[in-house]
Design an enzyme around this catalytic site. Structure first.
Site, mmCIF file in Angstrom:
data_model
loop_
_atom_site.group_PDB
_atom_site.id
_atom_site.type_symbol
_atom_site.label_atom_id
_atom_site.label_comp_id
_atom_site.label_asym_id
_atom_site.label_seq_id
_atom_site.Cartn_x
_atom_site.Cartn_y
_atom_site.Cartn_z
ATOM 1 N N ALA A 304 0.818 -1.204 0.000
ATOM 2 C CA ALA A 304 0.000 0.000 0.000
ATOM 3 C C ALA A 304 0.858 1.264 0.000
ATOM 4 O O ALA A 304 0.488 2.292 -0.552
ATOM 5 C CB ALA A 304 -0.912 -0.002 1.223
ATOM 6 N N ILE A 306 3.738 1.869 -1.386
ATOM 7 C CA ILE A 306 4.534 2.201 -2.560
ATOM 8 C C ILE A 306 3.632 2.612 -3.718
ATOM 9 O O ILE A 306 2.755 1.850 -4.118
ATOM 10 C CB ILE A 306 5.392 0.987 -2.977
ATOM 11 C CG1 ILE A 306 6.280 0.598 -1.818
ATOM 12 C CG2 ILE A 306 6.209 1.300 -4.207
ATOM 13 C CD1 ILE A 306 6.966 -0.721 -2.014
ATOM 14 N N ASP A 350 14.840 35.000 -33.131
ATOM 15 C CA ASP A 350 15.281 35.660 -34.350
ATOM 16 C C ASP A 350 14.112 36.418 -34.943
ATOM 17 O O ASP A 350 12.979 36.017 -34.764
ATOM 18 C CB ASP A 350 15.645 34.596 -35.402
ATOM 19 C CG ASP A 350 17.037 34.087 -35.216
ATOM 20 O OD1 ASP A 350 17.816 34.768 -34.550
ATOM 21 O OD2 ASP A 350 17.328 33.002 -35.750
ATOM 22 N N ASP A 660 19.379 29.847 -36.408
ATOM 23 C CA ASP A 660 19.361 29.051 -37.635
ATOM 24 C C ASP A 660 20.759 28.790 -38.181
ATOM 25 O O ASP A 660 21.025 27.761 -38.759
ATOM 26 C CB ASP A 660 18.459 29.683 -38.702
ATOM 27 C CG ASP A 660 18.719 31.175 -38.860
ATOM 28 O OD1 ASP A 660 19.755 31.654 -38.357
ATOM 29 O OD2 ASP A 660 17.906 31.858 -39.490
ATOM 30 N N ASP A 664 25.090 30.097 -34.453
ATOM 31 C CA ASP A 664 24.128 30.155 -33.360
ATOM 32 C C ASP A 664 24.244 28.947 -32.432
ATOM 33 O O ASP A 664 23.726 28.965 -31.321
ATOM 34 C CB ASP A 664 22.696 30.202 -33.913
ATOM 35 C CG ASP A 664 22.407 31.520 -34.602
ATOM 36 O OD1 ASP A 664 23.024 32.526 -34.213
ATOM 37 O OD2 ASP A 664 21.586 31.539 -35.527
ATOM 38 N N ASN A 726 -2.343 6.523 -1.606
ATOM 39 C CA ASN A 726 -1.403 5.717 -0.829
ATOM 40 C C ASN A 726 -1.511 6.008 0.654
ATOM 41 O O ASN A 726 -1.497 5.096 1.476
ATOM 42 C CB ASN A 726 0.021 5.988 -1.291
ATOM 43 C CG ASN A 726 0.364 5.128 -2.465
ATOM 44 O OD1 ASN A 726 -0.522 4.683 -3.169
ATOM 45 N ND2 ASN A 726 1.630 4.883 -2.663
HETATM 46 MG MG MG Z 1 19.296 35.779 -41.162
#
Ligand code: MG
Ligand code: ADP
Length: 929
Positions: A304, A306, A350, A660, A664, A726
């Site tokens: 009971a 757990i 961006d 991108d 970066d 529980n």
């Molecule tokens: Mg650019």
């Protein structure tokens, strides 16, 4: 093939039976793929399924259950051979079989869960897999990296990975970083001629190696080795697989389970001691039967205590979340990030392409001292120039020629007559503008009596330099054509073409700066276009910096890049959700500000913009003060992004950052959530990212944040439910052990409130199944109106009190029901059955309350169909096991009267309904205050 770098290109191509202009045929590629195998590193051998299954049996809970089976069998043996009580012995055997079945179900479930989670994560990872540009059947196509074969002709450019070992056939400024093989951080310049003597890897300059990054230029070459045959593969052979890491939340739950285990063991011994003591006091000795009964109670208690479904449900919630995200075009690479997303409070994005459409059109330009407006929209090359000041001069032609020659983009008409852009959108815009003036690159490069132009070198655009150049030879004269960000170009300009005259920059500067600012204030992206006559040696050997100076400015183009219409709403949503949106761009400050205002990132037209040059001057300490307030950064380089991320993190913020380009990647790694663009992003950036936007759209970030919060909310909901139940189970049993000092009616003092199998049933059926369904719950209505979660605060914060109050009331109710049944003179089995059903229905009512951070009155109980189905299933099956004779024997249940059934299903609702009512009243009072 031995020592490819010592051989001539043609020799290599012949040896590999391939052709540099045709590539392999697809059927040839297929045959080779079958022969050489996929171009992938072999992972460490996976654990076979049966072993994985056996591993689930090592769970502490399962071990406890096995002990229970052993004890049950022992007591059965005792019954058969010593007391001769056959029916009692059979019951014990049934009990052990039932426990074994439960072990099987539990392990099967855990195993199935682990397998399916792995499968869906693998599927997601495959989606994030790299593609390579390959020449097959004479056309260039994108092919999954795993399908590369020796003999393939491949092409790479800045930001790509080299995906196999390659012998270069032709390169332009190509540099690659081979740090993963040589440890040498400096990029290596590549060339395509055969070497004459044996050298080490790092000096094999005509070779590309799998896993290296292209840091500059481009090139193409022939694949000479794939998969484990590559240099990388040879290293991989030496290394072992890294084990998969647990997410923070999984770690929290794991350590919680461990603590509960210890509590459980404590309870077992305590109960055992107490029970035996009680029995000894009453009867004066301890029989084997009493020992077995007390052990069975103790085991029931341990079971009971757990929360067995917790780990499985947890990873299911996370996986469901990741899959849902992928459907929304957000590809998450690790389950870790799913929860971090929900806690994000700064999103640095961006501008170009993410916040704007990246469909660029030149709408105005200024050349030879005059303004022009450009007609037409999009990529359609029909349109005209309208001289604003009523002047038309041949120098405009010169401006447009430089714009299209210093340019690698293209626009082509497809079968349906639509114009399709190829290449960098800024460059595409210039190509379209040129075409409107009947100037295009292909025609310029055709040789005739008057004209002979050759492009000798290309110095590609990069966002740190913010310029791009080509070196050309025009009728025997060498020239460099440079274009780029006007404020950068102005510093490198000596003179300006104005009314067909060359005017020194000192005189022309003010006019040009005004033009640039006017364009930028209208949210236009600006590009300055220049040329410069140079001598042959500079033309052929000059460094980039030597070439890009002393320029002659031909004109400025103004390019519109409309904001994405849906972004404004996303930003509003994020603001309400307490998430700050920051724009980071390489564009001009005024352009950036104008767009930020249009999108609602800033509320004032004259909002502060921080420029890259300012960032360079600010020491870290001062940057930390600025960074919380700043919303727009302009003219920044990728290197600045990393500083911004780190400054925000020093201020305790959770930062998501988009990118991108290849430069970066470090900023994305540094961010808590690195976000890469799926379409326009380079492979290197995607590799560094945690989240990939398959559609490059900002809105997808907003959706991902919301999904992250939903997942976290659902995890909290089911933890609340699991832990509450529980507490209730343990308390119901423990009260029996502590308070039952003597027999009541027909019920003896050692009779547990619930049998071990009843507790198992409760854990596996009425508790676990509705918990699974909570994973599918929709977000709470106010999810995006709350502030982001504070990551320093434990997930259990604010829940502990509620768990204990509800758990105690639920457990108390179960015990009272049991005692009431006993005092009414019912047999032990009936009293236990009443306790069992009271507990089951207490949980089933409570699960609706656990779905809400407030109370069940605020959520539509019918909105989660899966939950309703799970609750109905749990209710019906739990009632059934009290009526079927087989289960009566095995679980110790007994059929009740209909009045009793009515009571045990309806009464357990009262604690939930009443406690929630009290809470609502309390919330109302608190609100008034
Ligand atoms: Mg650019
Ligand atoms: P962002 O991605 O934030 O818009 P970029 O780094 O792409 O910023 O561009 C920064 C500036 O560099 C632009 O404002 C423009 O003036 C210039 N630029 C962009 N693309 C090119 C290109 N292909 N050739 C020359 N200059 C460019």
């Amino acid at each position: 093939m031995q020592k490819v770098y010592l051989k001539h290109k043609e020799e290599v191509l012949t040896a590999l039976a391939t052709n540099r202009t045709h590539g392999l045929t697809s059927s040839d590629a297929e045959t080779r793929l079958a022969k050489f195998g996929p171009n992938a590193l072999k992972a460490a051998p996976t654990i076979p399924a049966w072993k994985q299954f056996l591993l689930t049996l090592k769970e502490p809970l399962v071990i406890i259950l096995f002990v229970a089976v052993g004890l049950a069998l022992l007591s059965a043996a005792y019954d058969f051979f010593v007391t001769g009580n056959r029916s009692h012995g059979m019951a014990a055997i049934y009990e052990s079989i039932a426990i074994l079945i439960l072990i099987g179900v539990n392990s099967g479930l855990g195993y199935w869960q682990a397998q399916s989670a792995k499968k869906s994560m693998d599927a997601l990872r495959n989606m994030a897999d790299h593609q390579a540009r390959v020449l097959r059947d004479e056309v260039w196509e994108d092919v999954p990296v795993a399908e590369l074969v020796p003999g393939d002709i491949v092409r790479v450019q800045t930001g790509d990975f080299v995906e196999a070992d390659v012998r270069w056939l032709r390169v332009a400024n190509l540099q690659t970083s081979e740090a993963h093989l040589t440890g040498e951080a400096e990029p290596v310049s590549k060339q395509s001629h055969a070497l004459t003597e044996k050298v080490e890897l790092g000096d094999q300059t005509n070779m590309g190696f799998a896993g290296s990054m292209v840091t500059a230029g481009n090139g193409y070459g022939v694949v000479v080795a794939t998969g484990m045959e590559t240099e990388l593969g040879k290293i991989a052979k030496l290394m072992n697989d890294v084990p998969t890491q647990k997410t923070p939340i999984e770690r929290v739950v794991h350590s919680l389970s461990k603590k509960l285990m210890i509590v459980a063991i404590g309870i077992v011994f305590l109960t055992l001691g107490l029970e035996l003591f009680k029995a000894y006091q009453q009867t004066g000795n301890i029989s084997f039967e009493i020992l077995a009964a007390s052990l069975s109670t103790a085991i029931a208690l341990a079971v009971a205590a757990i929360p067995d479904a917790l780990p499985a449900v947890l990873s299911i919630v996370l996986t469901i979340g990741a899959t849902k995200l992928a459907k929304n075009q957000g590809l998450i690479k690790s389950l870790n990030s799913v929860e971090t997303l929900g806690a994000t409070n700064y999103i640095a994005s961006d501008k170009t392409g993410t916040l704007t459409k990246n469909e660029m059109t030149v709408t105005r330009f200024f050349a030879n001292g005059a303004h022009y407006e450009v007609e037409g929209n999009g990529y359609d090359t029909t349109g005209d120039f309208l001289p604003v000041d009523d002047r038309d001069t041949p120098a405009v032609e010169c401006f447009l020629q430089a714009a299209v020659l210093n340019n690698e983009a293209n626009v082509m008409q497809d079968e349906d007559g639509r114009f399709q852009p190829f290449g960098n959108p800024t460059d595409v815009a210039l190509v379209v503008a040129g075409a409107k003036g009947d100037i295009d690159r292909a025609t310029l490069l055709e040789k005739n009596d008057q004209r002979d132009i050759d492009i000798l070198r290309v110095l590609p655009f990069d966002s740190t330099r913010k310029m791009m150049s080509v070196v050309i030879k025009e009728n025997g004269q060498f020239k460099v054509l440079t274009k780029g960000a006007p404020d950068v170009i102005l510093q490198k300009t000596d003179q300006v073409v104005d009314h067909d005259q060359l005017v020194p920059i000192a005189e022309a500067r003010a006019t040009m700066e005004k033009v640039i600012l006017d364009f930028a204030n209208d949210a236009l992206r600006t590009i300055a276009i220049t040329e410069r006559a140079i001598d042959e040696s500079l033309a052929l050997h000059g460094e980039t910096a030597e070439l890009e100076q002393h320029l002659t400015l031909l004109g400025i183009a103004g390019i519109i890049d409309p904001p994405r219409p849906e972004v404004k709403r996303s930003i509003q949503t994020l603001h309400t959700a307490g998430v700050n949106v920051v724009m980071i761009t390489g564009d001009h400050a005024a352009t950036a500000r104008a767009i930020a205002y249009k999108l609602g990132i800033v509320q004032k037209k004259d909002a502060q913009v921080i420029e890259g040059a300012m960032l360079d001057k600010l020491p870290d300490a001062e940057l930390d003060d600025v960074v919380l307030e700043a919303r727009v950064y302009a003219r920044v380089s990728p290197e600045h992004k990393q500083r911004i991320v780190k400054a925000l993190q020093r201020r305790g913020q959770v930062v998501a950052m988009t990118g991108d380009g290849i430069n970066d990647a470090p900023a994305l790694r540094a961010a808590d959530i690195g976000i890469a663009m799926g379409i326009n992003g380079t492979e290197v950036t995607k590799d560094a990212a945690d989240l990939i936007l398959l559609d490059d759209k900002f809105t997808t970030i907003e959706k991902s944040v919301a999904a992250g919060r939903t997942i976290f909310g659902n995890i909290k909901n089911f933890m609340r439910h699991e832990l509450t139940t529980n507490v209730a189970e343990v308390l119901a049993l423990l009260l029996g052990v502590l308070l039952m000092t003597g027999p009541i009616g027909h019920v003896s003092a050692t009779t547990p409130t619930l049998t071990a199998l009843m507790v198992l049933w409760v854990n596996m059926v009425s508790d676990a199944i509705p918990s699974f369904a909570l994973a599918y719950d929709k977000p709470q209505a106010d999810q995006m109106k709350q502030k982001p979660r504070d990551t320093d605060v434990s997930i259990l914060r604010g829940m502990v009190g509620r768990i204990f109050v509800r758990g105690t009331v639920m457990g108390g109710t179960v015990y009272i029901a049991f005692i009431w049944a006993a005092s009414a003179g019912l047999p032990a089995a009936a009293a236990q059955t009443i306790a069992f059903l009271t507990l089951v229905f207490g949980q089933l009512w409570h699960v609706f309350d656990a779905r809400s951070t407030t109370t069940l009155y605020r959520r539509n109980p019918f909105s989660n169909v899966k939950l309703l189905a799970a609750v109905s299933f749990a209710a019906v099956s739990s009632l059934l096991v009290t009526t079927l004779p087989f289960f009566n024997v095995v679980m110790g249940t007994q059929m009740l009267t209909w009045q009793q059934y009515l009571l045990v299903t309806v009464l357990p609702a009262i604690p939930t309904l009443v406690l929630s009512g009290i809470k609502e009243a309390w919330l109302a009072v608190a609100k008034k205050k």
